[in-house]
Write an enzyme that holds these catalytic residues in place. Sequence first.
Site, PDB file in Angstrom:
ATOM      1  N   SER A 119       0.830  -1.214   0.000  1.00 21.21           N
ATOM      2  CA  SER A 119       0.000   0.000   0.000  1.00 21.21           C
ATOM      3  C   SER A 119       0.857   1.254   0.000  1.00 21.21           C
ATOM      4  O   SER A 119       0.347   2.344  -0.252  1.00 21.21           O
ATOM      5  CB  SER A 119      -0.854   0.062   1.261  1.00 21.21           C
ATOM      6  OG  SER A 119      -1.609  -1.089   1.416  1.00 21.21           O
ATOM      7  N   HIS A 140      -1.259  -2.647  -7.177  1.00 20.25           N
ATOM      8  CA  HIS A 140      -1.964  -2.313  -5.938  1.00 20.25           C
ATOM      9  C   HIS A 140      -3.471  -2.474  -6.136  1.00 20.25           C
ATOM     10  O   HIS A 140      -4.123  -1.632  -6.752  1.00 20.25           O
ATOM     11  CB  HIS A 140      -1.594  -0.868  -5.551  1.00 20.25           C
ATOM     12  CG  HIS A 140      -2.216  -0.402  -4.291  1.00 20.25           C
ATOM     13  ND1 HIS A 140      -2.637   0.897  -4.098  1.00 20.25           N
ATOM     14  CD2 HIS A 140      -2.511  -1.050  -3.141  1.00 20.25           C
ATOM     15  CE1 HIS A 140      -3.146   1.013  -2.896  1.00 20.25           C
ATOM     16  NE2 HIS A 140      -3.095  -0.152  -2.299  1.00 20.25           N
ATOM     17  N   GLU A 152      -4.020   0.015  -9.154  1.00 23.54           N
ATOM     18  CA  GLU A 152      -3.032   1.057  -9.392  1.00 23.54           C
ATOM     19  C   GLU A 152      -1.713   0.357  -9.736  1.00 23.54           C
ATOM     20  O   GLU A 152      -1.264  -0.503  -8.972  1.00 23.54           O
ATOM     21  CB  GLU A 152      -2.895   1.866  -8.087  1.00 23.54           C
ATOM     22  CG  GLU A 152      -2.269   3.221  -8.202  1.00 23.54           C
ATOM     23  CD  GLU A 152      -2.259   3.953  -6.840  1.00 23.54           C
ATOM     24  OE1 GLU A 152      -2.432   3.319  -5.777  1.00 23.54           O
ATOM     25  OE2 GLU A 152      -2.062   5.175  -6.859  1.00 23.54           O
ATOM     26  N   ASN A 190      -3.681   6.216  -2.161  1.00 22.30           N
ATOM     27  CA  ASN A 190      -3.540   6.202  -0.699  1.00 22.30           C
ATOM     28  C   ASN A 190      -2.931   7.484  -0.154  1.00 22.30           C
ATOM     29  O   ASN A 190      -3.154   7.837   1.009  1.00 22.30           O
ATOM     30  CB  ASN A 190      -2.706   5.004  -0.243  1.00 22.30           C
ATOM     31  CG  ASN A 190      -3.561   3.757  -0.184  1.00 22.30           C
ATOM     32  OD1 ASN A 190      -4.783   3.836  -0.208  1.00 22.30           O
ATOM     33  ND2 ASN A 190      -2.931   2.605  -0.095  1.00 22.30           N
TER      34      ASN A 190
HETATM   35  P1  NAD Z   1      -3.530  -9.488   6.161  1.00 27.46           P
HETATM   36  O1  NAD Z   1      -2.963  -9.288   7.519  1.00 27.46           O
HETATM   37  O2  NAD Z   1      -4.990  -9.719   6.020  1.00 27.46           O
HETATM   38  O3  NAD Z   1      -2.791 -10.701   5.411  1.00 27.46           O
HETATM   39  C1  NAD Z   1      -1.393 -10.813   5.328  1.00 27.46           C
HETATM   40  C2  NAD Z   1      -1.060 -12.277   5.161  1.00 27.46           C
HETATM   41  O4  NAD Z   1       0.352 -12.394   4.886  1.00 27.46           O
HETATM   42  C3  NAD Z   1      -1.351 -13.117   6.417  1.00 27.46           C
HETATM   43  O5  NAD Z   1      -2.193 -14.193   6.082  1.00 27.46           O
HETATM   44  C4  NAD Z   1       0.042 -13.580   6.842  1.00 27.46           C
HETATM   45  O6  NAD Z   1       0.042 -14.868   7.452  1.00 27.46           O
HETATM   46  C5  NAD Z   1       0.760 -13.588   5.503  1.00 27.46           C
HETATM   47  N1  NAD Z   1       2.214 -13.644   5.624  1.00 27.46           N
HETATM   48  C6  NAD Z   1       3.009 -13.042   6.546  1.00 27.46           C
HETATM   49  N2  NAD Z   1       4.299 -13.401   6.338  1.00 27.46           N
HETATM   50  C7  NAD Z   1       4.313 -14.232   5.273  1.00 27.46           C
HETATM   51  C8  NAD Z   1       5.334 -14.948   4.594  1.00 27.46           C
HETATM   52  N3  NAD Z   1       6.618 -14.872   4.973  1.00 27.46           N
HETATM   53  N4  NAD Z   1       4.993 -15.722   3.546  1.00 27.46           N
HETATM   54  C9  NAD Z   1       3.696 -15.820   3.163  1.00 27.46           C
HETATM   55  N5  NAD Z   1       2.687 -15.169   3.766  1.00 27.46           N
HETATM   56  C10 NAD Z   1       2.991 -14.379   4.817  1.00 27.46           C
HETATM   57  O7  NAD Z   1      -3.061  -8.201   5.315  1.00 27.46           O
HETATM   58  P2  NAD Z   1      -3.730  -7.624   3.981  1.00 27.46           P
HETATM   59  O8  NAD Z   1      -4.704  -6.571   4.348  1.00 27.46           O
HETATM   60  O9  NAD Z   1      -4.144  -8.747   3.098  1.00 27.46           O
HETATM   61  O10 NAD Z   1      -2.479  -6.863   3.346  1.00 27.46           O
HETATM   62  C11 NAD Z   1      -1.526  -7.519   2.544  1.00 27.46           C
HETATM   63  C12 NAD Z   1      -0.797  -6.494   1.704  1.00 27.46           C
HETATM   64  O11 NAD Z   1      -1.744  -5.830   0.868  1.00 27.46           O
HETATM   65  C13 NAD Z   1      -0.096  -5.404   2.503  1.00 27.46           C
HETATM   66  O12 NAD Z   1       1.087  -5.035   1.841  1.00 27.46           O
HETATM   67  C14 NAD Z   1      -1.092  -4.275   2.492  1.00 27.46           C
HETATM   68  O13 NAD Z   1      -0.500  -3.022   2.673  1.00 27.46           O
HETATM   69  C15 NAD Z   1      -1.633  -4.425   1.084  1.00 27.46           C
HETATM   70  N6  NAD Z   1      -2.959  -3.833   0.847  1.00 27.46           N
HETATM   71  C16 NAD Z   1      -3.945  -3.922   1.802  1.00 27.46           C
HETATM   72  C17 NAD Z   1      -5.199  -3.373   1.538  1.00 27.46           C
HETATM   73  C18 NAD Z   1      -6.302  -3.480   2.543  1.00 27.46           C
HETATM   74  O14 NAD Z   1      -7.310  -2.757   2.410  1.00 27.46           O
HETATM   75  N7  NAD Z   1      -6.211  -4.348   3.535  1.00 27.46           N
HETATM   76  C19 NAD Z   1      -5.441  -2.727   0.313  1.00 27.46           C
HETATM   77  C20 NAD Z   1      -4.419  -2.681  -0.654  1.00 27.46           C
HETATM   78  C21 NAD Z   1      -3.170  -3.235  -0.366  1.00 27.46           C
END
Ligand code: NAD
Length: 283
Positions: A119, A140, A152, A190
């Site tokens: 993000s 993204h 994005e 963002n």
């Molecule tokens: P989340 O906490 O729901 O999921 C993250 C996952 O990554 C977890 O299941 C965790 O176990 C896993 N993980 C951690 N270490 C790992 C590894 N070494 N190998 C494999 N998996 C691993 O988080 P999220 O909201 O899904 O966010 C994930 C990414 O997407 C982040 O970079 C976040 O900034 C980005 N993002 C989030 C949103 C949102 O609205 N939540 C929107 C756009 C982008």
Amino acid sequence: MGIRNVGIVGAGTMGSGIAQVCAAAGFRVTLLDVSAEAVSKGVETVSRNLERLVVKEKLAAGDKATILERVSPTTSNGDLAASDLVIEAATENETLKQRILRDIDAIVSPTAIIATNTSSISVTRLAAVTGRAPQFIGMHFFNPVPVMALVELIRGLQTSDETLATARGFVEALGKTAVVARNSPGFAVNRILCPMINEAIFALHEGLASAEEIDAGMMLGCNHPIGPLALADLIGLDTMLSVMEVFYDGFKDPKYRPAPLLKEMVDAGFLGRKSGRGFFNYA
Ligand code: NAD
């Protein structure tokens, strides 16, 4: 290059959504997380979302099964080897992402593209830890992935025109629209959205209005489809905090300081929808 096999690292909120839209568009998906429990939680989310579409008669029951069959859950990095594109969607932590990206880089074919769903973290810096910086891009997605039309695409300084063109074609094959942004903390969307949400948290903390009133104000007064505090709960308060910290560190400008209440909520384990409690209750 043609993309058929997509690897997704991280089966959380975003990874499971990305897996769903890729499989629904006909791509073979390898979905990886750190534990069998985490990865099956991701597959269950996909299954539940598809079931909802079946109930609404937007998807045939047979198509649900076909889409789910295209998703192979795994906890082993080696299973990513045949991926033409790997999308990293793990926890928003730069050191963690760097380690994951180095591992992926060592496993996939030299022609494969690696993308990050970060993000806010610098795509240029993440690209630099791989041996294929021209084939690295920010991809993204927005939450909830199956619903939101935008992806994005973020060009690191090293991203090639060919990688950008392939990524754009892939996004369009998912039925989504790409906008391209230059690499900078939070990119374009963002950079605008998260300070607005952070300000809503300051307003709540200062007692300007209740959480319900702040959200109703922004929905009814600004025509936002969801209030900023409910959106923070949807994004995840830990993710929101990480994004604001990246802005604060990246720009060295106090206007981006994370709201103290946001920090306290994360300290308390109130992470929003995913933990059952954030600014609102989801029990
Ligand atoms: P989340 O906490 O729901 O999921 C993250 C996952 O990554 C977890 O299941 C965790 O176990 C896993 N993980 C951690 N270490 C790992 C590894 N070494 N190998 C494999 N998996 C691993 O988080 P999220 O909201 O899904 O966010 C994930 C990414 O997407 C982040 O970079 C976040 O900034 C980005 N993002 C989030 C949103 C949102 O609205 N939540 C929107 C756009 C982008």
